[in-house]
Write a protein that holds these residues in place. Structure first.
Motif, PDB file in Angstrom:
ATOM      1  N   VAL A 209     130.804 -54.103  -0.357  1.00 46.52           N
ATOM      2  CA  VAL A 209     132.227 -54.202   0.319  1.00 46.52           C
ATOM      3  C   VAL A 209     132.586 -53.347   1.245  1.00 46.52           C
ATOM      4  CG1 VAL A 209     132.901 -55.652  -1.794  1.00 46.52           C
ATOM      5  CG2 VAL A 209     133.089 -53.119  -1.643  1.00 46.52           C
ATOM      6  N   THR A 210     133.711 -53.448   1.873  1.00 48.78           N
ATOM      7  CA  THR A 210     134.276 -52.666   3.053  1.00 48.78           C
ATOM      8  C   THR A 210     135.298 -51.669   2.292  1.00 48.78           C
ATOM      9  OG1 THR A 210     136.144 -53.828   3.628  1.00 48.78           O
ATOM     10  CG2 THR A 210     133.985 -54.078   4.866  1.00 48.78           C
ATOM     11  N   GLU A 211     135.523 -50.553   2.858  1.00 53.71           N
ATOM     12  CA  GLU A 211     136.526 -49.652   2.215  1.00 53.71           C
ATOM     13  C   GLU A 211     137.824 -50.377   2.046  1.00 53.71           C
ATOM     14  OE1 GLU A 211     137.085 -45.931   4.026  1.00 53.71           O
ATOM     15  OE2 GLU A 211     135.147 -45.546   4.040  1.00 53.71           O
ATOM     16  N   GLU A 212     138.338 -51.261   3.115  1.00 54.25           N
ATOM     17  CA  GLU A 212     139.499 -52.064   2.853  1.00 54.25           C
ATOM     18  C   GLU A 212     139.608 -52.932   1.595  1.00 54.25           C
ATOM     19  OE1 GLU A 212     140.836 -55.015   5.963  1.00 54.25           O
ATOM     20  OE2 GLU A 212     142.019 -53.253   6.391  1.00 54.25           O
ATOM     21  N   GLN A 213     138.395 -53.555   1.439  1.00 58.63           N
ATOM     22  CA  GLN A 213     138.217 -54.699   0.571  1.00 58.63           C
ATOM     23  C   GLN A 213     138.242 -53.761  -0.937  1.00 58.63           C
ATOM     24  OE1 GLN A 213     134.464 -56.216   1.834  1.00 58.63           O
ATOM     25  NE2 GLN A 213     135.473 -58.100   2.702  1.00 58.63           N
ATOM     26  N   ARG A 214     137.510 -52.786  -0.924  1.00 61.80           N
ATOM     27  CA  ARG A 214     137.485 -52.081  -2.236  1.00 61.80           C
ATOM     28  C   ARG A 214     138.967 -51.700  -2.787  1.00 61.80           C
ATOM     29  NH1 ARG A 214     133.510 -49.780  -5.699  1.00 61.80           N
ATOM     30  NH2 ARG A 214     134.711 -49.364  -7.371  1.00 61.80           N
ATOM     31  N   VAL A 215     139.842 -51.220  -1.727  1.00 56.55           N
ATOM     32  CA  VAL A 215     140.958 -50.959  -2.104  1.00 56.55           C
ATOM     33  C   VAL A 215     141.911 -52.001  -2.846  1.00 56.55           C
ATOM     34  CG1 VAL A 215     143.262 -50.507  -1.481  1.00 56.55           C
ATOM     35  CG2 VAL A 215     141.576 -49.541  -0.289  1.00 56.55           C
ATOM     36  N   THR A 216     141.400 -53.523  -2.533  1.00 59.22           N
ATOM     37  CA  THR A 216     142.065 -54.675  -3.107  1.00 59.22           C
ATOM     38  C   THR A 216     141.438 -54.776  -4.176  1.00 59.22           C
ATOM     39  OG1 THR A 216     142.669 -55.621  -0.993  1.00 59.22           O
ATOM     40  CG2 THR A 216     142.340 -56.869  -2.788  1.00 59.22           C
ATOM     41  N   LEU A 217     140.122 -54.882  -4.479  1.00 55.50           N
ATOM     42  CA  LEU A 217     139.403 -54.867  -5.637  1.00 55.50           C
ATOM     43  C   LEU A 217     139.719 -54.095  -6.880  1.00 55.50           C
ATOM     44  CD1 LEU A 217     135.801 -55.738  -3.930  1.00 55.50           C
ATOM     45  CD2 LEU A 217     137.223 -57.286  -5.601  1.00 55.50           C
ATOM     46  N   ASP A 218     140.056 -52.745  -6.389  1.00 54.06           N
ATOM     47  CA  ASP A 218     140.471 -51.624  -7.431  1.00 54.06           C
ATOM     48  C   ASP A 218     141.820 -51.867  -8.024  1.00 54.06           C
ATOM     49  OD1 ASP A 218     138.123 -49.811  -7.363  1.00 54.06           O
ATOM     50  OD2 ASP A 218     138.940 -48.608  -5.795  1.00 54.06           O
ATOM     51  N   LYS A 219     142.533 -52.424  -7.082  1.00 56.23           N
ATOM     52  CA  LYS A 219     143.922 -52.987  -7.717  1.00 56.23           C
ATOM     53  C   LYS A 219     143.744 -54.258  -8.823  1.00 56.23           C
ATOM     54  CE  LYS A 219     146.546 -51.883  -3.475  1.00 56.23           C
ATOM     55  NZ  LYS A 219     147.562 -52.321  -2.371  1.00 56.23           N
ATOM     56  N   LEU A 220     142.762 -54.973  -8.660  1.00 55.09           N
ATOM     57  CA  LEU A 220     142.660 -55.971  -9.446  1.00 55.09           C
ATOM     58  C   LEU A 220     141.849 -55.423 -10.818  1.00 55.09           C
ATOM     59  CD1 LEU A 220     142.144 -58.793 -10.513  1.00 55.09           C
ATOM     60  CD2 LEU A 220     140.114 -59.105  -9.069  1.00 55.09           C
ATOM     61  N   LEU A 221     140.911 -54.560 -10.684  1.00 52.46           N
ATOM     62  CA  LEU A 221     140.430 -53.861 -11.728  1.00 52.46           C
ATOM     63  C   LEU A 221     141.212 -53.022 -12.313  1.00 52.46           C
ATOM     64  CD1 LEU A 221     137.149 -53.033 -10.071  1.00 52.46           C
ATOM     65  CD2 LEU A 221     137.400 -54.889 -11.451  1.00 52.46           C
ATOM     66  N   ASP A 222     142.240 -52.367 -11.914  1.00 59.90           N
ATOM     67  CA  ASP A 222     143.311 -51.508 -12.512  1.00 59.90           C
ATOM     68  C   ASP A 222     144.063 -52.289 -13.339  1.00 59.90           C
ATOM     69  OD1 ASP A 222     142.254 -49.346 -11.507  1.00 59.90           O
ATOM     70  OD2 ASP A 222     143.686 -49.217  -9.903  1.00 59.90           O
ATOM     71  N   LYS A 223     144.215 -53.610 -12.949  1.00 58.69           N
ATOM     72  CA  LYS A 223     145.219 -54.462 -13.726  1.00 58.69           C
ATOM     73  C   LYS A 223     144.427 -54.884 -15.100  1.00 58.69           C
ATOM     74  CE  LYS A 223     148.443 -56.283 -13.144  1.00 58.69           C
ATOM     75  NZ  LYS A 223     149.963 -55.597 -13.564  1.00 58.69           N
ATOM     76  N   PHE A 224     143.240 -55.089 -14.717  1.00 57.66           N
ATOM     77  CA  PHE A 224     142.388 -55.647 -16.088  1.00 57.66           C
ATOM     78  C   PHE A 224     142.632 -54.179 -17.122  1.00 57.66           C
ATOM     79  CE2 PHE A 224     140.016 -58.419 -13.523  1.00 57.66           C
ATOM     80  CZ  PHE A 224     140.490 -59.692 -14.148  1.00 57.66           C
ATOM     81  N   ASP A 225     142.437 -52.968 -16.481  1.00 55.06           N
ATOM     82  CA  ASP A 225     142.411 -51.956 -17.267  1.00 55.06           C
ATOM     83  C   ASP A 225     143.682 -51.422 -18.033  1.00 55.06           C
ATOM     84  OD1 ASP A 225     139.518 -50.636 -16.984  1.00 55.06           O
ATOM     85  OD2 ASP A 225     140.266 -49.422 -15.195  1.00 55.06           O
TER      86      ASP A 225
END
Length: 240
Positions: A209-225
């Motif tokens: 994934v790109t750095e920009e995509q990773r930012v969005t994915l991290d937000k989703l993963l943080d919600k699960f956390d």
């Protein structure tokens, strides 16, 4: 054998919150274990490893004891272990593990997280081909142990990967889920101190994934956390 960093990669790809979240996870696991097989660690082998893992994670002994005692209370909630599978944005596969006393609440929350960030919650088993589940034991390395001999011996107990972390002074053994009991018995009978014993899901393939995509994915993963019901989240994002 020989994939030295496979376990570490899996831990990176598994999102587990620390401290209070980790203690909450252990408390739920202890509750389920005690209700299933009793509160005596001498006769409940799974409980023994949970206690060892909890102590290694820094969970105070009195907190562990309270969790065991509370689990024997008939009014204590029954938790069920559930899994949820889906795709996040950019086609990233996400596997969620939870321990909950209210599946309706948990599935609604999990679905909302996927939806908010452009993903979709799939059906049970839809991602089974993308992740492989393993039993993973980490033990303190004994002085003078011959790793090659240990590796050969552990093959008979279901181990297919062995990793020695010299810096941490630990040995990690990985095998099929059904080898859990055999591995526990081997390490206990041979005087190894168990640091952790768990089931881990390994991504069979990863996706860049790109750095920009990773930012969005991290937000989703943080919600699960942040969700108290969620105990672990696995994904197939390729790590640097």
């Amino acid at each position: 054998m020989g994939r030295a960093f496979e376990y570490r990669k899996a831990r990176i790809m598994a999102r587990n919150s620390k401290n209070s979240k980790a203690f909450s996870k252990f408390s739920k696991e202890i509750t389920m274990c005690v209700k299933a097989s009793g509160p005596d660690p001498d006769t409940n082998s799974r409980l023994r490893t949970l206690i060892a893992s909890a102590k290694s994670a820094g969970m105070p002994k009195d907190t562990i004891d309270r969790a065991i005692k509370k689990a024997t209370d008939k009014d204590t909630s029954d938790y069920k272990e559930l899994t949820y599978e889906g795709y996040g944005p950019f086609g990233i596969a996400i596997f969620v593990e939870a321990a909950t006393d209210n599946n309706t609440r948990t599935v609604a929350n999990v679905r909302s997280y996927f939806t908010k960030y452009g993903g979709t919650l799939g059906t049970s088993g839809s991602l089974s081909f993308l992740f492989t589940r393993k039993a993973v034991f980490t033990v303190k390395a004994k002085e003078g142990v011959d790793l090659e001999e240990l590796e050969l011996e552990l093959i008979d107990f279901g181990v297919d990967e062995l990793y020695h972390d010299e810096e941490e002074g630990t040995i990690t053994a990985q095998g099929e889920p059904e080898s859990y009991a055999q591995l526990q018995q081997y390490f206990e009978e041979n005087g190894y101190e168990i640091v952790s014993a768990e089931f881990v899901r390994f991504a069979n393939d990863t996706k860049e994934v790109t750095e920009e995509q990773r930012v969005t994915l991290d937000k989703l993963l943080d919600k699960f956390d942040e969700d108290d019901d969620v105990t672990a989240v696995y994904h197939n994002i390729k790590e640097d």
